[in-house]
Structure formats: C-alpha cells, structure tokens
Design an enzyme around this catalytic site. Structure first.
Site, short mmCIF file in Angstrom:
data_model
loop_
_atom_site.label_atom_id
_atom_site.label_comp_id
_atom_site.label_asym_id
_atom_site.label_seq_id
_atom_site.Cartn_x
_atom_site.Cartn_y
_atom_site.Cartn_z
CE1 TYR A 69 -4.46 -1.06 -0.35
CE2 TYR A 69 -3.31 -2.98 0.66
CZ TYR A 69 -4.45 -2.54 -0.36
OH TYR A 69 -5.45 -3.10 -0.54
NE ARG A 72 -2.78 -0.30 -4.92
CZ ARG A 72 -3.98 -0.88 -4.48
NH1 ARG A 72 -4.04 -1.72 -3.36
NH2 ARG A 72 -5.11 -0.23 -4.79
CG HIS A 121 -14.19 -1.09 -3.43
ND1 HIS A 121 -13.99 -1.41 -4.57
CD2 HIS A 121 -15.46 -1.66 -3.10
CE1 HIS A 121 -14.90 -2.15 -5.04
NE2 HIS A 121 -15.87 -2.34 -3.87
CB CYS A 129 -7.38 1.60 14.89
SG CYS A 129 -7.27 0.53 16.29
CB CYS A 164 -6.12 0.79 21.36
SG CYS A 164 -6.36 0.37 19.69
CB THR A 202 -15.57 -0.79 -13.46
OG1 THR A 202 -15.95 -1.96 -12.69
CG2 THR A 202 -16.97 -0.58 -14.25
CB SER A 203 -13.67 -5.84 -14.62
OG SER A 203 -13.43 -5.81 -13.44
CG ASN A 227 -13.69 -1.16 -20.31
OD1 ASN A 227 -12.75 -1.57 -20.95
ND2 ASN A 227 -14.05 -1.40 -19.09
C1 BJW Z 1 -9.78 1.01 -19.13
C2 BJW Z 1 -8.55 1.63 -19.56
C3 BJW Z 1 -8.91 3.14 -19.84
C4 BJW Z 1 -8.26 -0.35 -18.93
N1 BJW Z 1 -10.07 3.56 -19.85
N2 BJW Z 1 -10.84 1.65 -19.21
C5 BJW Z 1 -21.82 -11.86 -5.81
C6 BJW Z 1 -21.58 -12.71 -6.77
C7 BJW Z 1 -20.18 -13.23 -6.60
C8 BJW Z 1 -19.27 -12.71 -5.62
C9 BJW Z 1 -19.64 -11.91 -4.77
C10 BJW Z 1 -20.97 -11.49 -4.95
N3 BJW Z 1 -21.08 -10.59 -3.66
C11 BJW Z 1 -20.11 -10.48 -3.02
C12 BJW Z 1 -19.18 -11.29 -3.74
C13 BJW Z 1 -17.71 -11.70 -3.16
C14 BJW Z 1 -16.68 -10.49 -3.66
C15 BJW Z 1 -16.71 -10.39 -5.02
O1 BJW Z 1 -17.34 -9.52 -5.75
N4 BJW Z 1 -15.97 -11.26 -5.74
C16 BJW Z 1 -15.82 -11.40 -7.07
C17 BJW Z 1 -14.35 -10.98 -7.63
C18 BJW Z 1 -16.21 -12.73 -7.52
N5 BJW Z 1 -17.10 -9.03 -3.14
C19 BJW Z 1 -16.74 -8.74 -1.82
O2 BJW Z 1 -16.08 -9.74 -1.10
C20 BJW Z 1 -17.28 -7.44 -1.30
N6 BJW Z 1 -17.70 -7.76 -0.10
C21 BJW Z 1 -18.81 -8.44 0.13
O3 BJW Z 1 -19.48 -8.71 -0.62
O4 BJW Z 1 -19.06 -8.26 1.59
C22 BJW Z 1 -20.21 -8.92 1.89
C23 BJW Z 1 -20.44 -8.51 3.52
C24 BJW Z 1 -21.72 -8.14 3.88
C25 BJW Z 1 -21.75 -7.56 4.93
C26 BJW Z 1 -20.70 -7.73 5.94
C27 BJW Z 1 -19.54 -8.54 5.77
C28 BJW Z 1 -19.48 -8.92 4.17
C29 BJW Z 1 -16.12 -6.58 -1.17
C30 BJW Z 1 -15.35 -6.06 -2.56
C31 BJW Z 1 -14.06 -5.32 -1.88
C32 BJW Z 1 -13.20 -5.25 -3.23
N7 BJW Z 1 -12.11 -4.60 -3.02
C33 BJW Z 1 -11.17 -4.12 -4.16
C34 BJW Z 1 -9.68 -3.70 -3.48
C35 BJW Z 1 -9.75 -2.65 -2.92
C36 BJW Z 1 -8.70 -2.00 -2.04
C37 BJW Z 1 -7.44 -1.99 -3.10
O5 BJW Z 1 -7.49 -1.20 -4.09
O6 BJW Z 1 -6.52 -2.56 -2.63
O7 BJW Z 1 -11.40 -3.11 -4.86
S1 BJW Z 1 -10.76 -5.55 -5.19
C38 BJW Z 1 -10.47 -4.66 -6.49
O8 BJW Z 1 -11.53 -4.62 -7.57
C39 BJW Z 1 -10.68 -3.09 -6.02
C40 BJW Z 1 -11.45 -2.49 -7.26
O9 BJW Z 1 -12.35 -1.25 -6.80
C41 BJW Z 1 -12.32 -3.69 -7.62
C42 BJW Z 1 -13.18 -3.48 -9.00
O10 BJW Z 1 -11.98 -3.32 -9.79
P1 BJW Z 1 -12.27 -2.61 -11.11
O11 BJW Z 1 -12.27 -1.08 -10.81
O12 BJW Z 1 -13.18 -2.96 -12.22
O13 BJW Z 1 -10.71 -2.79 -12.14
P2 BJW Z 1 -10.26 -4.03 -12.98
O14 BJW Z 1 -9.00 -3.94 -12.92
O15 BJW Z 1 -11.03 -5.22 -12.74
O16 BJW Z 1 -10.81 -3.48 -14.40
C43 BJW Z 1 -10.49 -2.32 -15.09
C44 BJW Z 1 -11.13 -2.20 -16.23
O17 BJW Z 1 -10.77 -0.85 -16.90
C45 BJW Z 1 -10.90 -3.30 -17.37
O18 BJW Z 1 -12.52 -3.49 -17.91
C46 BJW Z 1 -10.13 -2.47 -18.59
O19 BJW Z 1 -10.50 -2.90 -19.72
C47 BJW Z 1 -10.40 -1.21 -18.17
N8 BJW Z 1 -9.58 -0.11 -18.73
N9 BJW Z 1 -7.73 1.00 -19.34
C48 BJW Z 1 -11.30 3.01 -19.47
N10 BJW Z 1 -7.84 3.98 -20.24
#
Ligand code: BJW
Length: 264
Positions: A69, A72, A121, A129, A164, A202-203, A227
């Site tokens: 982190y 990043r 996110h 903490c 803490c 977003t993917s 995208n």
């Molecule tokens: C361009 C470009 C250009 C390139 N111009 N475009 C339902 C179904 C299945 C699974 C689940 C579900 N519900 C929940 C889940 C589980 C899980 C999940 O979704 N898993 C899937 C992967 C299968 N979800 C969770 O665990 C979430 N929590 C949850 O559901 O909790 C339940 C709960 C409830 C109550 C109490 C307790 C629990 C939490 C999800 C957290 C995600 N966190 C992350 C990390 C954040 C911290 C960090 O950054 O370190 O978030 S994971 C990561 O993915 C990050 C992103 O925000 C997120 C999305 O990614 P994003 O932004 O879409 O990026 P990419 O890389 O995937 O795509 C980039 C895109 O850009 C591509 O399409 C390229 O083509 C494009 N691109 N250049 C425009 N120039």
C-alpha cells in the site's frame, strides 16, 4: 474511438437531469495508476493483487501488505488526474444533480474537481485502527522513494494506533468485508433515481459495486459504458463506447455541451 456513437449518445447526456458516473480502475490507467487486474510490475511483479487485498493477507503478513500500500500510495501521489477525470468533473459542473460513484481508492476525482465522489471501496489515504475503527489513525510520513523502490520497501511495518496500540490497516474494503454503509446506500439511491448512468473503466466483476449499473438499468435509466475492452456489463448497457476514458469522455462532453463543456 467511435465518434459516430459519441455523436449519437451526446443528446442523451444533454437531456439527462440526473446522471451517475460510475468509475473503476480504468479511469486512472491513463494517469499511470495500474488497474486492479493488470499484472503488478517491478518489485511486486510476482504478487497477485487479488491475494494481497484480503484481511487474511494482512493478518498473515502485515508488513508485506502495508509495504504494497505504501508503494501504491507513492504511485498515486505522483499521478495527475487525466482528461477522463476532468471530463467527469465537467459533467458534474454541467448537471448539478449528478453523482460520481467510484470503486477507486485513489483521490484523482477529487483532484480533478469532482465534489460528490462516493468511494465504495474506501481510500488509500485514510488508514484505520484494526481494533477500534473509531480510533483516529494518521497516515505516517511517506517512506523515501529509494526505500519504496528497493527490496527493503517490500516490507514496511504498519504504524500502531496512538490510542490502543493495535495495528493500523489501510482504510480500504478488502474481499469479504462489507462496504461503508452510508456510501453504499447513497450509491444505490443515486442509481435508482438517475436517468443516465455512465460506467467507465470497470470490469464489472466485483460485487456489490457491479450491481450499481444493473440497479440503474432495472429502474429504467439508460446505461452507457466507456471501456476499450468488453466487460461483464456489456449486456446491461444500451451503448458500449470502445475507447479509453481520456479519449471518449472529453469527446462526449464536447459533443454534448461544446468544447469547454460549458456551452450548450
Ligand atoms: C480502461 C482503461 C482506460 C483499462 N479507460 N477503461 C456476488 C457474486 C459473486 C461474488 C460476490 C457477490 N457478492 C459479493 C461477492 C464476493 C466479492 C466479489 O465480488 N468477488 C468477485 C471477484 C467474484 N465481493 C466482496 O467480497 C465485497 N464484499 C462483500 O460482498 O461483503 C459481504 C459482506 C456484507 C456484510 C458484512 C460482511 C461482508 C468486497 C469487495 C471489495 C473489493 N475490493 C477491491 C480492493 C480495494 C482495495 C485496494 O484497491 O487495494 O476493490 S478488489 C478490486 O476490484 C478493487 C476494485 O475497486 C475492484 C473493481 O475493480 P475494477 O475497478 O473494475 O478494475 P479492474 O482492474 O477489474 O478492471 C479495469 C477495467 O478498466 C477493465 O475492464 C479494463 O478494460 C478497463 N480499462 N484501461 C477506460 N484507459
């Protein structure tokens, strides 16, 4: 870029009174911030972001995860908002009842002038903490660039909570963790009541964030996507503009409101 499509959808943008722009990592790619599902580079090339962004990884090796982190944060500090972020801020300025919803943990929307960015996110810059979330946790001074870029920078111990002494962790939402309730509620409300939703870079595979464009579509909004690649959201979208955020968004704003985004 598909200029013909841009011209076709611009009137939709101009006519909408409530717009939601829903962004993911792709919007920051042209600022030099890697997308989440890109391969990591340099020091981190042999790691997988999806395995580092979990509570289990932090628990098992807090120094490794904190070091990642720090790396990043350093990249984001060096980055500048690109033409895509600026175009989003122009949409917000032009359509007061618009909302930006982002999955990104960087601050590039804010630095581009967006007022409403809802961070689903969390943030790279708001650590907390692990013991008592209400305990304030300051971000430590950034390590020197030489440390960040060296093998020594791969493992940096996280600070301890001043109240803490528990570990301080990144203030982001990891897999398996709930999203900030107020942010999710505001995002769902905005998606339910908008006329047009623009999904950018977003993917569409991470839930519940990926549900937001689907909620808007079910509520009757027109959903557009920017995208360069096909995504899991293609089927939800009325139009898929295949191009990058920094190319397509300014063209869309110019086609809707004129070259500076401020003239009708
Ligand atoms: C361009 C470009 C250009 C390139 N111009 N475009 C339902 C179904 C299945 C699974 C689940 C579900 N519900 C929940 C889940 C589980 C899980 C999940 O979704 N898993 C899937 C992967 C299968 N979800 C969770 O665990 C979430 N929590 C949850 O559901 O909790 C339940 C709960 C409830 C109550 C109490 C307790 C629990 C939490 C999800 C957290 C995600 N966190 C992350 C990390 C954040 C911290 C960090 O950054 O370190 O978030 S994971 C990561 O993915 C990050 C992103 O925000 C997120 C999305 O990614 P994003 O932004 O879409 O990026 P990419 O890389 O995937 O795509 C980039 C895109 O850009 C591509 O399409 C390229 O083509 C494009 N691109 N250049 C425009 N120039």
């Amino acid at each position: 870029m598909e200029q013909e499509f841009v011209e076709r959808v611009a009137p939709l943008l101009r006519a909408a009174r409530r717009i939601v722009v829903c962004t993911g990592a792709g919007i920051s790619a042209e600022s030099g911030v890697p997308t989440f599902r890109d391969d990591l580079t340099g020091l981190w090339a042999r790691f997988d972001a999806q395995q580092l962004a979990t509570p289990e990884a932090f628990h098992a090796d807090p120094d490794l995860v904190w070091g990642w982190y720090e790396w990043r944060r350093a990249r984001v500090r060096r980055a500048r908002p690109n033409a895509g972020h600026l175009a989003v801020a122009a949409i917000e300025a032009r359509v007061p009842a618009s909302t930006v919803i982002t999955q990104n943990v960087d601050d590039l929307h804010e630095r581009a002038g967006s007022r409403t960015a809802i961070h689903l996110h969390g943030s790279l810059f708001a650590p907390r903490c692990v013991g008592v979330p209400a305990h304030p946790a300051a971000l430590p001074e950034p390590p020197d660039d030489e440390v960040i870029g060296s093998p020594e920078g791969r493992r940096i111990p996280p600070p301890r909570c001043a109240s803490c002494a528990a570990l301080v962790r990144p203030g982001v939402v990891w897999f398996g963790e709930g999203l900030p309730e107020a942010a999710l509620t505001a995002a769902v409300d905005a998606a339910t009541s908008c006329e047009l939703l623009l999904a950018v870079g977003t993917s569409g595979v991470v839930y519940p964030a990926a549900e937001i464009p689907r909620i808007a579509a079910r509520a009757g909004a027109t959903v557009l996507q920017v995208n360069p690649e096909p995504t899991a959201l293609d089927a939800v979208c009325a139009v898929n503009l295949r191009g990058t955020a920094a190319q397509v968004l300014p063209a869309l704003v110019a086609a809707a409101w004129g070259p500076d985004g401020h003239t009708a």
